[in-house]
Design an enzyme around this catalytic site. Structure first.
Site, PDB file in Angstrom:
ATOM      1  N   ARG A  23      24.598   8.363 -42.615  1.00  0.00           N
ATOM      2  CA  ARG A  23      25.259   9.516 -43.298  1.00  0.00           C
ATOM      3  C   ARG A  23      24.519  10.740 -43.527  1.00  0.00           C
ATOM      4  O   ARG A  23      24.927  11.809 -43.722  1.00  0.00           O
ATOM      5  CB  ARG A  23      25.768   9.204 -44.726  1.00  0.00           C
ATOM      6  CG  ARG A  23      27.159   7.613 -44.454  1.00  0.00           C
ATOM      7  CD  ARG A  23      27.753   7.569 -45.772  1.00  0.00           C
ATOM      8  NE  ARG A  23      28.640   6.498 -45.546  1.00  0.00           N
ATOM      9  CZ  ARG A  23      29.303   6.125 -46.692  1.00  0.00           C
ATOM     10  NH1 ARG A  23      28.993   6.559 -47.913  1.00  0.00           N
ATOM     11  NH2 ARG A  23      30.442   5.081 -46.360  1.00  0.00           N
ATOM     12  N   LYS A  69      44.214  -6.431 -43.727  1.00  0.00           N
ATOM     13  CA  LYS A  69      45.391  -6.116 -43.987  1.00  0.00           C
ATOM     14  C   LYS A  69      46.228  -5.083 -43.403  1.00  0.00           C
ATOM     15  O   LYS A  69      45.889  -4.167 -43.179  1.00  0.00           O
ATOM     16  CB  LYS A  69      45.299  -5.750 -45.597  1.00  0.00           C
ATOM     17  CG  LYS A  69      44.627  -6.626 -46.510  1.00  0.00           C
ATOM     18  CD  LYS A  69      44.692  -6.036 -47.917  1.00  0.00           C
ATOM     19  CE  LYS A  69      44.196  -7.155 -49.073  1.00  0.00           C
ATOM     20  NZ  LYS A  69      44.372  -6.809 -50.446  1.00  0.00           N
ATOM     21  N   GLY A 115      33.979   1.466 -41.845  1.00  0.00           N
ATOM     22  CA  GLY A 115      32.792   0.855 -42.166  1.00  0.00           C
ATOM     23  C   GLY A 115      32.431  -0.432 -41.223  1.00  0.00           C
ATOM     24  O   GLY A 115      31.488  -0.631 -40.623  1.00  0.00           O
ATOM     25  N   GLY A 149      38.117   6.119 -45.490  1.00  0.00           N
ATOM     26  CA  GLY A 149      39.598   6.368 -46.119  1.00  0.00           C
ATOM     27  C   GLY A 149      39.970   7.921 -45.598  1.00  0.00           C
ATOM     28  O   GLY A 149      41.236   8.080 -45.414  1.00  0.00           O
TER      29      GLY A 149
END
Length: 400
Positions: free
Chosen positions: A34, A200, A354, A377
């Site tokens: 990052r 999920k 990730g 996200g």
């Protein structure tokens, strides 16, 4: 909105919102990706003789100062990367931080302490955030957002600071993210394949619905595939499944057929008695998962099917592993998909998330992909077709 190379920043003070939420092990950064991603923007600003004030968060201190979550190791390492001293202010707002910012000279840099030491940073309403963003903006002439990883969060440093800044722009990292993501939503080369995995379906419903009719194929693996199998009437044993989302799965399958998108589900799995197993008990058909077991990776026939679909693609967007890749016995499905995407010639290949990023780096293949998004996200929200608060804030800033 404008980008940093479209405005005059020479001799100006820039407040940079960056995403330096990096993993630490006893004060040592264990993954610098990052930080590396934003270096081109920071170097450009310094070359233009700007003074840069960096603000970021680290971990979840829950609105309190936590010494273990100080940005001191990050400031120290960034200084080494840039080849200059990057002092850390003792706070992110307040008189001492303002003094240091006021005394900062062109070509110099400093970092503010962890933004999330203040609950106002993550306040859900303007009232809860108060004037925190205004105080941040007051330290600089120009606000620069180069933190795509938090672009989906309506934090004070993301949406309020640009509101109070005299001028705003985005950095090169955000520019590159938007260029690649816009391409796959607006003008992708075809065949266009979406590979979706992870635990999920609930986190991917928006993406799947938004991409139906836009992509040619959707490859579904990971535990989220279990909900589709259950919707088709197949027992899934003790496998992770979201029974309340069976209607959503049925809806997605029905719409895919009418919108011209082909769904590809697993036809076999590796299974074991518990998720802590270190070896597979065997391979089972997707229609015959043993009652006492749970599936932990896609099987060999599914791997062949998925690789065949991927091998024909000209555009691939991948989010989510195919199984419990952290355990070597259940990593081959994710690894095979990763290798297949990396092997594509003359294709646009984009990775987000990730866990997916972790698979790519475990195999040492990051340079074989067109683009690896720095946003988890934010990446997902963009693919859902939703506006990102950070981008909206920058656009609103330009209207002033």
């Amino acid at each position: 909105m404008k980008f940093i190379d479209q405005i005059d920043i020479a001799g100006r003070k820039l407040l940079f919102r960056v995403d330096f939420n990096v993993p630490l092990d006893e004060g040592v950064i264990t993954d610098e990706n990052r930080m590396i991603a934003v270096l081109p923007t920071l170097r450009y600003a310094l070359e233009q003789n700007a003074a840069i004030i960096l603000c970021a968060h680290l971990g979840k201190p829950k609105g309190k100062a936590v010494s273990a979550l100080s940005l001191a190791p990050v400031a120290r390492r960034l200084g080494q990367m840039l080849g200059i001293d990057v002092p850390l202010a003792p706070d992110c707002i307040g008189p001492e931080s303002r003094r240091m910012a006021a005394e900062l000279k062109p070509g110099q840099a400093m970092m503010l302490e962890n933004l999330r030491f203040y609950p106002e940073e993550i306040g859900r309403t303007e009232e809860e955030r108060g004037d925190f963003g205004k105080q941040l903006a007051s330290m600089a002439d120009i606000y620069v957002n180069d933190a795509f990883g938090v672009a989906h969060r309506a934090n004070a440093s993301v949406v309020d600071a640009p509101r109070y800044a005299a001028m705003c722009c985005a950095g090169f990292l955000v520019k590159r993210e938007l260029e690649y993501l816009d391409k796959i939503l607006i003008s992708p080369d075809r065949p266009y394949v979406c590979v979706s995995g992870g635990a999920k379906i609930s986190t991917k419903i928006g993406i799947l619905n938004n991409l139906l009719g836009k992509v040619n194929d959707i490859v579904i693996g990971g535990a989220m595939a279990n909900t589709f199998l259950l919707a088709l009437g197949h027992p899934v044993g003790k496998s992770l499944v979201e029974t309340d989302l069976v209607p959503e799965a049925l809806s997605i399958m029905a719409k895919a057929g009418t919108l011209g998108t082909t769904l590809h589900l697993p036809v076999d799995f590796l299974y074991a008695a518990t998720h802590t197993a270190t070896e597979a008990e065997g391979v089972c058909a997707a229609t015959a998962i043993p009652d006492h077991s749970l599936v932990l990776d896609i099987g060999p026939e599914t791997i062949n099917n998925f690789v065949t679909v991927i091998s024909k693609a000209r555009t691939v967007v991948w989010n989510g592993p195919m199984g419990l890749f952290e355990t070597p016995a259940f990593a081959e499905g994710s690894f095979a998909v990763c290798r297949a995407i990396a092997a594509l010639d003359d294709a646009t290949t984009i990775v987000g998330g990730g866990d997916t990023d972790a698979v790519v780096h475990m195999l040492g293949l990051p340079n074989e992909f067109s683009f690896i998004s720095t946003g988890g996200g934010s990446f997902l929200q963009f693919l859902e077709g939703k506006d990102l608060p950070a981008i909206q804030a920058l656009k609103e800033c330009m209207k002033k």
